[in-house]
Structures are given as structure tokens and as C-alpha cells.
Design a protein around this motif. Structure first.
Motif, PDB file in Angstrom:
ATOM      1  N   THR A   1      17.872  -0.887   3.319  1.00 13.95           N
ATOM      2  CA  THR A   1      17.715  -2.157   2.612  1.00 13.95           C
ATOM      3  C   THR A   1      16.263  -2.584   2.513  1.00 13.95           C
ATOM      4  OG1 THR A   1      19.890  -2.831   3.428  1.00 13.95           O
ATOM      5  CG2 THR A   1      18.468  -4.568   2.575  1.00 13.95           C
ATOM      6  N   TYR A   2      15.420  -2.148   3.456  1.00 10.60           N
ATOM      7  CA  TYR A   2      14.029  -2.572   3.491  1.00 10.60           C
ATOM      8  C   TYR A   2      13.073  -1.411   3.225  1.00 10.60           C
ATOM      9  CZ  TYR A   2      16.455  -6.357   5.855  1.00 10.60           C
ATOM     10  OH  TYR A   2      17.333  -7.367   6.168  1.00 10.60           O
ATOM     11  N   ALA A   3      13.514  -0.416   2.467  1.00 15.34           N
ATOM     12  CA  ALA A   3      12.669   0.761   2.219  1.00 15.34           C
ATOM     13  C   ALA A   3      11.346   0.356   1.570  1.00 15.34           C
ATOM     14  CB  ALA A   3      13.404   1.764   1.338  1.00 15.34           C
ATOM     15  N   GLY A   4      11.412  -0.517   0.573  1.00 16.72           N
ATOM     16  CA  GLY A   4      10.199  -1.066  -0.009  1.00 16.72           C
ATOM     17  C   GLY A   4       9.488  -0.201  -1.018  1.00 16.72           C
ATOM     18  N   TYR A   5      10.083   0.900  -1.466  1.00 15.98           N
ATOM     19  CA  TYR A   5       9.363   1.784  -2.386  1.00 15.98           C
ATOM     20  C   TYR A   5      10.198   2.230  -3.590  1.00 15.98           C
ATOM     21  CZ  TYR A   5      12.093   5.314   0.158  1.00 15.98           C
ATOM     22  OH  TYR A   5      13.106   6.024   0.732  1.00 15.98           O
ATOM     23  N   ASN A   6      11.465   1.932  -3.615  1.00 13.87           N
ATOM     24  CA  ASN A   6      12.343   2.498  -4.624  1.00 13.87           C
ATOM     25  C   ASN A   6      12.403   1.639  -5.894  1.00 13.87           C
ATOM     26  OD1 ASN A   6      14.325   4.199  -5.777  1.00 13.87           O
ATOM     27  ND2 ASN A   6      15.926   2.772  -5.128  1.00 13.87           N
TER      28      ASN A   6
ATOM     29  N   ASN B   1       0.077  -7.126  15.910  1.00 16.15           N
ATOM     30  CA  ASN B   1      -1.207  -7.081  15.215  1.00 16.15           C
ATOM     31  C   ASN B   1      -1.124  -6.455  13.833  1.00 16.15           C
ATOM     32  OD1 ASN B   1      -2.642  -8.267  17.326  1.00 16.15           O
ATOM     33  ND2 ASN B   1      -2.829  -6.307  18.388  1.00 16.15           N
ATOM     34  N   VAL B   2       0.065  -6.134  13.386  1.00 14.97           N
ATOM     35  CA  VAL B   2       0.200  -5.486  12.088  1.00 14.97           C
ATOM     36  C   VAL B   2      -0.154  -6.471  10.976  1.00 14.97           C
ATOM     37  CG1 VAL B   2       2.630  -6.062  11.722  1.00 14.97           C
ATOM     38  CG2 VAL B   2       1.706  -3.989  10.709  1.00 14.97           C
ATOM     39  N   GLN B   3      -0.769  -5.969   9.933  1.00 11.27           N
ATOM     40  CA  GLN B   3      -1.206  -6.849   8.845  1.00 11.27           C
ATOM     41  C   GLN B   3      -0.059  -7.202   7.908  1.00 11.27           C
ATOM     42  OE1 GLN B   3      -4.564  -5.457   6.659  1.00 11.27           O
ATOM     43  NE2 GLN B   3      -4.246  -6.818   4.956  1.00 11.27           N
ATOM     44  N   ALA B   4       0.707  -6.205   7.493  1.00 11.08           N
ATOM     45  CA  ALA B   4       1.842  -6.447   6.601  1.00 11.08           C
ATOM     46  C   ALA B   4       3.110  -6.060   7.351  1.00 11.08           C
ATOM     47  CB  ALA B   4       1.704  -5.624   5.326  1.00 11.08           C
ATOM     48  N   LEU B   5       3.903  -7.034   7.707  1.00 15.53           N
ATOM     49  CA  LEU B   5       5.079  -6.790   8.529  1.00 15.53           C
ATOM     50  C   LEU B   5       6.162  -6.068   7.740  1.00 15.53           C
ATOM     51  CD1 LEU B   5       5.399 -10.299  10.221  1.00 15.53           C
ATOM     52  CD2 LEU B   5       3.968  -8.379  10.879  1.00 15.53           C
ATOM     53  N   ALA B   6       6.836  -5.135   8.397  1.00 16.82           N
ATOM     54  CA  ALA B   6       7.999  -4.503   7.788  1.00 16.82           C
ATOM     55  C   ALA B   6       9.160  -5.474   7.912  1.00 16.82           C
ATOM     56  CB  ALA B   6       8.316  -3.183   8.483  1.00 16.82           C
TER      57      ALA B   6
ATOM     58  N   PRO C   1      -1.720  -3.043 -11.460  1.00 19.35           N
ATOM     59  CA  PRO C   1      -2.208  -4.119 -10.584  1.00 19.35           C
ATOM     60  C   PRO C   1      -1.447  -5.426 -10.751  1.00 19.35           C
ATOM     61  CG  PRO C   1      -3.787  -3.635 -12.338  1.00 19.35           C
ATOM     62  CD  PRO C   1      -2.776  -2.537 -12.357  1.00 19.35           C
ATOM     63  N   GLU C   2      -1.013  -5.728 -11.962  1.00 22.45           N
ATOM     64  CA  GLU C   2      -0.263  -6.976 -12.171  1.00 22.45           C
ATOM     65  C   GLU C   2       1.092  -6.916 -11.487  1.00 22.45           C
ATOM     66  OE1 GLU C   2      -3.266  -6.291 -15.245  1.00 22.45           O
ATOM     67  OE2 GLU C   2      -1.519  -5.117 -14.640  1.00 22.45           O
ATOM     68  N   SER C   3       1.753  -5.771 -11.556  1.00 24.96           N
ATOM     69  CA  SER C   3       3.057  -5.628 -10.916  1.00 24.96           C
ATOM     70  C   SER C   3       2.945  -5.596  -9.397  1.00 24.96           C
ATOM     71  CB  SER C   3       3.762  -4.365 -11.416  1.00 24.96           C
ATOM     72  OG  SER C   3       4.139  -4.508 -12.783  1.00 24.96           O
ATOM     73  N   LEU C   4       1.834  -5.091  -8.877  1.00 24.10           N
ATOM     74  CA  LEU C   4       1.637  -5.099  -7.431  1.00 24.10           C
ATOM     75  C   LEU C   4       1.605  -6.523  -6.890  1.00 24.10           C
ATOM     76  CD1 LEU C   4      -0.976  -2.280  -6.714  1.00 24.10           C
ATOM     77  CD2 LEU C   4       1.420  -2.364  -5.974  1.00 24.10           C
ATOM     78  N   LEU C   5       1.105  -7.456  -7.690  1.00 23.80           N
ATOM     79  CA  LEU C   5       1.108  -8.847  -7.257  1.00 23.80           C
ATOM     80  C   LEU C   5       2.540  -9.315  -7.027  1.00 23.80           C
ATOM     81  CD1 LEU C   5      -1.553 -10.423  -9.667  1.00 23.80           C
ATOM     82  CD2 LEU C   5      -1.916  -9.291  -7.470  1.00 23.80           C
ATOM     83  N   CYS C   6       3.430  -8.976  -7.933  1.00 25.92           N
ATOM     84  CA  CYS C   6       4.841  -9.357  -7.778  1.00 25.92           C
ATOM     85  C   CYS C   6       5.457  -8.653  -6.577  1.00 25.92           C
ATOM     86  CB  CYS C   6       5.632  -9.006  -9.034  1.00 25.92           C
ATOM     87  SG  CYS C   6       4.984  -9.711 -10.564  1.00 25.92           S
ATOM     88  N   LEU C   7       5.139  -7.376  -6.426  1.00 28.64           N
ATOM     89  CA  LEU C   7       5.717  -6.580  -5.353  1.00 28.64           C
ATOM     90  C   LEU C   7       5.207  -6.997  -3.981  1.00 28.64           C
ATOM     91  CD1 LEU C   7       5.598  -3.133  -7.156  1.00 28.64           C
ATOM     92  CD2 LEU C   7       7.678  -4.339  -6.434  1.00 28.64           C
ATOM     93  N   SER C   8       4.124  -7.768  -3.921  1.00 28.83           N
ATOM     94  CA  SER C   8       3.629  -8.233  -2.631  1.00 28.83           C
ATOM     95  C   SER C   8       4.621  -9.160  -1.944  1.00 28.83           C
ATOM     96  CB  SER C   8       2.268  -8.923  -2.786  1.00 28.83           C
ATOM     97  OG  SER C   8       2.393 -10.141  -3.499  1.00 28.83           O
ATOM     98  N   CYS C   9       5.583  -9.658  -2.690  1.00 31.41           N
ATOM     99  CA  CYS C   9       6.697 -10.390  -2.092  1.00 31.41           C
ATOM    100  C   CYS C   9       8.031  -9.684  -2.313  1.00 31.41           C
ATOM    101  CB  CYS C   9       6.809 -11.794  -2.678  1.00 31.41           C
ATOM    102  SG  CYS C   9       5.732 -13.031  -1.918  1.00 31.41           S
TER     103      CYS C   9
ATOM    104  N   THR D   1       0.820  -1.213   0.000  1.00 33.88           N
ATOM    105  CA  THR D   1       0.000   0.000   0.000  1.00 33.88           C
ATOM    106  C   THR D   1       0.853   1.262   0.000  1.00 33.88           C
ATOM    107  OG1 THR D   1      -0.130  -0.045   2.428  1.00 33.88           O
ATOM    108  CG2 THR D   1      -1.896  -1.142   1.206  1.00 33.88           C
ATOM    109  N   GLN D   2       2.166   1.116   0.054  1.00 32.73           N
ATOM    110  CA  GLN D   2       3.023   2.297   0.117  1.00 32.73           C
ATOM    111  C   GLN D   2       3.086   3.007  -1.234  1.00 32.73           C
ATOM    112  OE1 GLN D   2       4.091  -0.849   0.402  1.00 32.73           O
ATOM    113  NE2 GLN D   2       6.114  -1.176  -0.478  1.00 32.73           N
TER     114      GLN D   2
END
Length: 280
Positions: free
Chosen positions: A181-186, A154-159, A104-112, A80-81
């Protein structure tokens, strides 16, 4: 029966969603995308991440019930970032430069593969612990990973960076920055995605690009209502058996093609993948 149903539905939906043209043999059981408790090759316990309790293969991405989104029967919690997209090239078309978020197709890949979203949270699973946020999403125990983030259970998507036993950065983390290393947006250092190839061709024409029909003829897939939008799965197929050689340990895959690593839709001999779209 349930495993057969999950696999059949997942395979049918993927084919309907992305079309044909896979240049390699599809056998996800022999790839690192098999996160099941057991795998068909020797030394399977040397995998980077795998479930310590689930012996199904398809469930880590697909489910026949309660899927989000319904196509392709998706079972993962999506990112969701806000992403930073590739914009730096002077040769990039204005239509590609205008993209502000992955499709939307690329978001599926980015979910991992964003480097941030947890790989062990599923919408629907027979095992696992409810995420506790009312969504019904369940965490699956992964070998080498704690079940929850102790600092925020209780977080849904762990950092991913907050997991205390995480160790080395996980593979195919494409959202990292030089400082985090874990920014997750670049995505600024990755190939542009989520733009209309047809529009880009109209702007750059034969000066840089080949006609989309010639690209499709080589097994590349495009998305969107006009089937011309480039996404991660244009070049990568998550089901391709590429003769997995995991950490130097041959798996003995009977059908794999090592030239298709990592999950390529065709080999890149002589930069063939690059030249499929680019003419120089």
C-alpha cells in the motif's frame, strides 16, 4: 502580514508558473489541501490530516524563503525514488512510452501523493522540529501522526507505511501496488504524464487526439519550454474549491463546484475531460 505575504507570493508564483485557465473558483481554504490547524467549515477536526500547531494555509506547500525549487516557491521535500511509469497501452504514443520519470511539476504533486513521502516535512517553517539530517528541513506535528518515525528519527522523508499510528491508507495514494500500500513508486495504473502532447499528436494525429490549442481553450494547462508537456496539473488544480463534502459532512463552502472534484480544471460531465484531449 507574514501570512498575507506567503499567500500573495504563492498565488503570484503559481499563476506565473502555470498560466491562467482555471475553470473553477480558487479558494484552497475550503479544500482538503488546507492542512492548517483551523479551517473555515464546521467539523474541521474530522479532516484526515491537519496540523495540530500551524494556523497558516499556504506554508504546507509554499514559502517565500529557502524554497526548493524556487518556482513555485516550494516548501515540500520532493520524492527521490525511481517511479514505474504507464507503458501498457497499445494506443500510447512512443513519445509517452519513452518517459522514464515524472516531470518536475508532477513531482510537486507526488511529494504528498506518492504514498511514501512524508506530508509533514517542510523546508521552512516557524514551528516544528528540525529533521536532524543537516538539511534544515522541519517536521510539523500533524493530528493523527507521530512527529517522527520512532524506528528512524533522523530520516528526512518518512516512509508512510512505517508510522505506527497511521491506520487506514491515506487518500489519493497513487504510488501503491497490490502487494504494498505504501510502495510509493507505481504509476503504471495512472494516466501517462510528462510527455510532449505535441509529439504525441504528431504520431497519433486526429486518429486519437485533438489539437493542443483546442485542449488549452478548455482550461487545460501544459508545461515545459514549449508549453506542451502534460503533467498532473494539466487536469488537476490544487487550489480549486469543489464544494468540499468531507466524509459526508457538508462544509458549507460558499463558492464550491462539486463537479470539479477532485481538483479538476473543468467538469467531467459526459466524460468532457477525456474528450477534451481524446476524440474517441
Amino acid at each position: 502580514m507574514k501570512r498575507i505575504l506567503v499567500g500573495a507570493l504563492a498565488a503570484a508564483t503559481i499563476l506565473a508558473a502555470v498560466g491562467s485557465g482555471n475553470a473553477g473558483p480558487g479558494n484552497i481554504r475550503w479544500t482538503v489541501h488546507n492542512l492548517a490547524k483551523t479551517a473555515p467549515w464546521a467539523n474541521a477536526s474530522n479532516r484526515h490530516w491537519y496540523s495540530s500547531e500551524v494556523d497558516e494555509v499556504c506554508i504546507f506547500c509554499h514559502t517565500p524563503h529557502n524554497a526548493k525549487p524556487a518556482v513555485p516557491l516550494w516548501n515540500k521535500v520532493n520524492p527521490t525514488q525511481t517511479f514505474r511509469m504507464y507503458t501498457s497501452s497499445t494506443t500510447l504514443s512512443s513519445t509517452a512510452k519513452a518517459v522514464t520519470a515524472p516531470g518536475p511539476e508532477s513531482l510537486l504533486c507526488l511529494s504528498c501523493h506518492d504514498g511514501r513521502t512524508a506530508i509533514n516535512v517542510l523546508h521552512n517553517s516557524d514551528v516544528g522540529v528540525d529533521s536532524g539530517d543537516g538539511s534544515g528541513d522541519k517536521r510539523v506535528k500533524m493530528a493523527g501522526l507521530p512527529l517522527t518515525d520512532p524506528s528512524n528519527p533522523n530520516v528526512q522523508a518518512l516512509a508512510m507505511g512505517s508510522l505506527p499510528t497511521f491506520g487506514t491508507p491515506y487518500r489519493a495514494n497513487i504510488g501503491k501496488t497490490n502487494s504494498d500500500t505504501y510502495a510509493g513508486y507505481n504509476l503504471m495504473d495512472d494516466h501517462p504524464i510528462s510527455f510532449s502532447y505535441t509529439a504525441a499528436y504528431g504520431q497519433k494525429g486526429s486518429q486519437y487526439l485533438n489539437d493542443i490549442n483546442a485542449v488549452k481553450a478548455q482550461g487545460f494547462r501544459f508545461y515545459g519550454p514549449n508549453r506542451d508537456r502534460m503533467e498532473c496539473s494539466t487536469c488537476h488544480d490544487p487550489h480549486v474549491d469543489y464544494g468540499l463534502d468531507f466524509d459526508g459532512i457538508p462544509t458549507g463552502s460558499p463558492t464550491g463546484n462539486k463537479k470539479l472534484r477532485p481538483f479538476l480544471v473543468r467538469d467531467n460531465d459526459g466524460s468532457a475531460m477525456c474528450f477534451a484531449c481524446h476524440n474517441k
